[in-house]
Scaffold this motif. Structure first.
Motif, PDB file in Angstrom:
ATOM      1  N   GLU B 140       0.850  -1.196   0.000  1.00  0.00           N
ATOM      2  CA  GLU B 140       0.000   0.000   0.000  1.00  0.00           C
ATOM      3  C   GLU B 140       0.884   1.244   0.000  1.00  0.00           C
ATOM      4  O   GLU B 140       1.870   1.299   0.739  1.00  0.00           O
ATOM      5  CB  GLU B 140      -0.894   0.050   1.243  1.00  0.00           C
ATOM      6  CG  GLU B 140      -2.073  -0.887   1.193  1.00  0.00           C
ATOM      7  CD  GLU B 140      -2.976  -0.729   2.406  1.00  0.00           C
ATOM      8  OE1 GLU B 140      -3.894  -1.548   2.525  1.00  0.00           O
ATOM      9  OE2 GLU B 140      -2.743   0.200   3.222  1.00  0.00           O
ATOM     10  N   VAL B 141       0.511   2.219  -0.784  1.00  0.00           N
ATOM     11  CA  VAL B 141       1.221   3.502  -0.809  1.00  0.00           C
ATOM     12  C   VAL B 141       0.176   4.614  -0.678  1.00  0.00           C
ATOM     13  O   VAL B 141      -0.834   4.602  -1.385  1.00  0.00           O
ATOM     14  CB  VAL B 141       2.019   3.673  -2.113  1.00  0.00           C
ATOM     15  CG1 VAL B 141       2.632   5.073  -2.177  1.00  0.00           C
ATOM     16  CG2 VAL B 141       3.105   2.618  -2.219  1.00  0.00           C
ATOM     17  N   GLY B 142       0.433   5.544   0.221  1.00  0.00           N
ATOM     18  CA  GLY B 142      -0.534   6.613   0.458  1.00  0.00           C
ATOM     19  C   GLY B 142      -1.707   6.083   1.261  1.00  0.00           C
ATOM     20  O   GLY B 142      -1.603   5.066   1.950  1.00  0.00           O
ATOM     21  N   GLY B 143      -2.831   6.806   1.175  1.00  0.00           N
ATOM     22  CA  GLY B 143      -4.027   6.351   1.874  1.00  0.00           C
ATOM     23  C   GLY B 143      -3.933   6.477   3.383  1.00  0.00           C
ATOM     24  O   GLY B 143      -4.632   5.783   4.116  1.00  0.00           O
ATOM     25  N   TRP B 144      -3.095   7.400   3.867  1.00  0.00           N
ATOM     26  CA  TRP B 144      -2.940   7.586   5.314  1.00  0.00           C
ATOM     27  C   TRP B 144      -4.052   8.451   5.902  1.00  0.00           C
ATOM     28  O   TRP B 144      -4.098   8.655   7.105  1.00  0.00           O
ATOM     29  CB  TRP B 144      -1.581   8.210   5.623  1.00  0.00           C
ATOM     30  CG  TRP B 144      -0.405   7.363   5.298  1.00  0.00           C
ATOM     31  CD1 TRP B 144       0.196   7.197   4.074  1.00  0.00           C
ATOM     32  CD2 TRP B 144       0.352   6.551   6.213  1.00  0.00           C
ATOM     33  NE1 TRP B 144       1.266   6.348   4.189  1.00  0.00           N
ATOM     34  CE2 TRP B 144       1.393   5.940   5.482  1.00  0.00           C
ATOM     35  CE3 TRP B 144       0.256   6.295   7.590  1.00  0.00           C
ATOM     36  CZ2 TRP B 144       2.324   5.082   6.069  1.00  0.00           C
ATOM     37  CZ3 TRP B 144       1.189   5.452   8.172  1.00  0.00           C
ATOM     38  CH2 TRP B 144       2.203   4.850   7.422  1.00  0.00           C
ATOM     39  N   PRO B 147      -6.245  14.955   7.213  1.00  0.00           N
ATOM     40  CA  PRO B 147      -5.839  15.846   6.126  1.00  0.00           C
ATOM     41  C   PRO B 147      -4.384  15.676   5.709  1.00  0.00           C
ATOM     42  O   PRO B 147      -3.910  16.439   4.884  1.00  0.00           O
ATOM     43  CB  PRO B 147      -6.021  17.232   6.766  1.00  0.00           C
ATOM     44  CG  PRO B 147      -5.600  17.010   8.188  1.00  0.00           C
ATOM     45  CD  PRO B 147      -6.014  15.589   8.531  1.00  0.00           C
ATOM     46  N   THR B 148      -3.663  14.690   6.273  1.00  0.00           N
ATOM     47  CA  THR B 148      -2.213  14.666   6.041  1.00  0.00           C
ATOM     48  C   THR B 148      -1.817  13.941   4.769  1.00  0.00           C
ATOM     49  O   THR B 148      -0.677  14.089   4.318  1.00  0.00           O
ATOM     50  CB  THR B 148      -1.479  13.992   7.217  1.00  0.00           C
ATOM     51  OG1 THR B 148      -1.908  12.619   7.303  1.00  0.00           O
ATOM     52  CG2 THR B 148      -1.774  14.693   8.523  1.00  0.00           C
ATOM     53  N   SER B 149      -2.692  13.106   4.209  1.00  0.00           N
ATOM     54  CA  SER B 149      -2.278  12.257   3.093  1.00  0.00           C
ATOM     55  C   SER B 149      -3.338  12.273   1.994  1.00  0.00           C
ATOM     56  O   SER B 149      -3.914  13.300   1.692  1.00  0.00           O
ATOM     57  CB  SER B 149      -2.026  10.845   3.604  1.00  0.00           C
ATOM     58  OG  SER B 149      -1.706   9.952   2.559  1.00  0.00           O
ATOM     59  N   GLU B 151      -2.917  11.918  -1.192  1.00  0.00           N
ATOM     60  CA  GLU B 151      -2.401  12.814  -2.226  1.00  0.00           C
ATOM     61  C   GLU B 151      -3.078  12.557  -3.575  1.00  0.00           C
ATOM     62  O   GLU B 151      -3.288  11.415  -3.978  1.00  0.00           O
ATOM     63  CB  GLU B 151      -0.885  12.621  -2.364  1.00  0.00           C
ATOM     64  CG  GLU B 151      -0.090  13.133  -1.164  1.00  0.00           C
ATOM     65  CD  GLU B 151       0.098  12.091  -0.066  1.00  0.00           C
ATOM     66  OE1 GLU B 151      -0.516  11.003  -0.141  1.00  0.00           O
ATOM     67  OE2 GLU B 151       0.882  12.361   0.852  1.00  0.00           O
TER      68      GLU B 151
END
Lengths: 292, 292
Positions: B140-144, B147-149, B151
């Motif tokens: 998994e990349v991103g999806g945190w 409002p911090t992720s 993208e």
């Protein structure tokens, strides 16, 4: 106004209250401090902590039972932007002969300029630009709050830092010493980082900013974050000066604002001043000017 | 497994549930839909809305009293990242012979690749990159989260849009047609904008993204936001491919992901595929593969 024997300045914030007591000439006799008095934490609590700090100041002058009816107070208070809180705060004046209530930003401005017209850029956990123009007009730039604004602040840097942690974990950026230091705070695993983020409000976010500072000289990512903060500070200043080109402008806020100076564009930085006095002294100027 | 007469795919999200029913060969017979079933909105509500959607599907096949014990169900569910929710959801299986529960991201992936190994970048209100490698590894990349992720997502564009509104109001950026359209949504005054922001969660924030899209061709700020989103989408893809250089990669998500294509770096975009099927079909593949 002959009954007024003391002028008092109050700088009321979310972590503490600072007060100073002067005679009618506005020259400080003593300082004291007390607990938090940001209006968002409760109006009664704010007045209680302010009153206790003022009593402590009088005690240091040898006056154990001060007569509030002989005192005029200038207050620079966090939370005054909320009109309902400001009104309730004024209504609950515990007996002072006169009070003048302003934002802590404006008392910071009056302190920085020693009571003259001018502007400030205040950098701390949040950030804001404020100006008081010779025609009496007031300006604000930035300061719209977390997480969408407060450019150049500790929380602004912290948002970039926690996003950097995410990108390291999922392989979008390389891990460096800077990243390892951040991970030592947020936790190393996805579960730990999600947990840290789940409790992250503005203050927790800003708590990562000293790490960004620490690595500004050695890490390209940390340096880029700081340079962006510096550019945002210039943007705030330029927007203030758009209304008044030669506006005297001070960059205020203590540790973070000092540490950021190398990252503020040099030409703009050279056009700014050091603040002359602090927000508590500015609150004293506020009441002195109101009585003048 | 001879008792299993039906395979069912479920795509469960925060705004609705989509189901499809197939025979043991995995070929769809019918589709239906129902109310929201994201686990964060309540486990019982999720199963109720899923069961109703499945019953509606069987009704369309002329079966008014389906026997859940003859059904195996693959579920791609929003909220499965939370282990406690996932466990409770599995425990409350309302009688299906077999269930396999996965994230909606993984069912989207299985649909996009038609059940093959590969990766997706899913762009909607949020965003995430996911991959399923030939060795079985999952990435998994991103999806945190907001409002911090997230993208490149609708909320990512919305955060830039509301910050743009702030900068227009306090004079840091010029007002253009793009800004005027945003102000018609957020309100024109500081008080109105603060009020709008006070109610802004991820969905409200993402609701500004269609305006950014609308002005991508005509406004330099809107275009810059969209180009940054496109670059972020490439970054997510490159991080997935860092583990597997020739990973087939599909960009999914409907309207926003389609509209963003002109802003995704061309070389990277040319290396991606169109998704073959949707998340509901992917959930059907999930249960078909689990029984194979």
């Amino acid at each position: 106004m002959s009954k007024i024997q003391y002028l008092i300045g109050v700088d009321g914030g979310g972590t503490g209250t600072r007060i100073c007591i002067a005679g009618p000439d506005g020259i400080e006799k003593v300082r004291s401090d007390g607990g938090a008095s940001a209006l968002g934490q409760g109006i009664d609590k704010a007045w209680l902590n302010i009153s206790q700090a003022i009593k402590a100041g009088f005690a240091a002058l040898g006056i154990d039972e001060p007569d509030f009816a002989q005192c005029a107070v200038g207050l620079g208070m966090s939370g005054v932007h909320n009109p309902a809180w400001a009104e309730e705060f004024k209504q609950k004046n515990p007996g002072f002969a006169k009070i003048v209530v302003e934002t802590d930003g404006f008392s910071t401005l009056l302190g920085a300029t020693n009571g003259q017209h001018g502007g400030i850029i205040a950098i701390g956990t949040g950030s804001i630009g404020e100006a008081w123009l010779p025609d009496g007009q007031r300006l604000e730039v930035g300061g719209w709050g977390f997480p969408t604004s407060d450019e150049g602040s500790g929380a602004f840097l912290g948002l970039k830092a926690i996003n950097h942690v995410q990108r390291i974990i999922d392989g979008r950026r390389p891990v460096t010493e800077f990243g390892r230091k951040l991970l030592s705070i947020t936790g190393q695993t996805k579960a730990e980082i999600f947990n840290w983020m789940g409790q992250m409000k503005q203050g927790e976010c800003a708590s990562l900013s000293p790490v960004v500072m620490e690595f500004g000289a050695s890490d390209e990512y940390a340096r880029a974050f700081l340079q962006e903060a510096g550019q945002e500070i210039e943007q705030i200043g330029l927007a203030l000066r758009a209304h008044h080109a030669d506006l005297p402008l001070a960059i205020c806020g203590g540790g973070l604002s000092e540490a950021l100076r190398p990252y503020i564009p040099a030409d703009f930085l050279a056009s700014t001043l050091r603040p002359q006095k602090d927000s508590c002294a500015g609150a004293l100027i506020l009441i002195y000017q109101a009585l003048a």
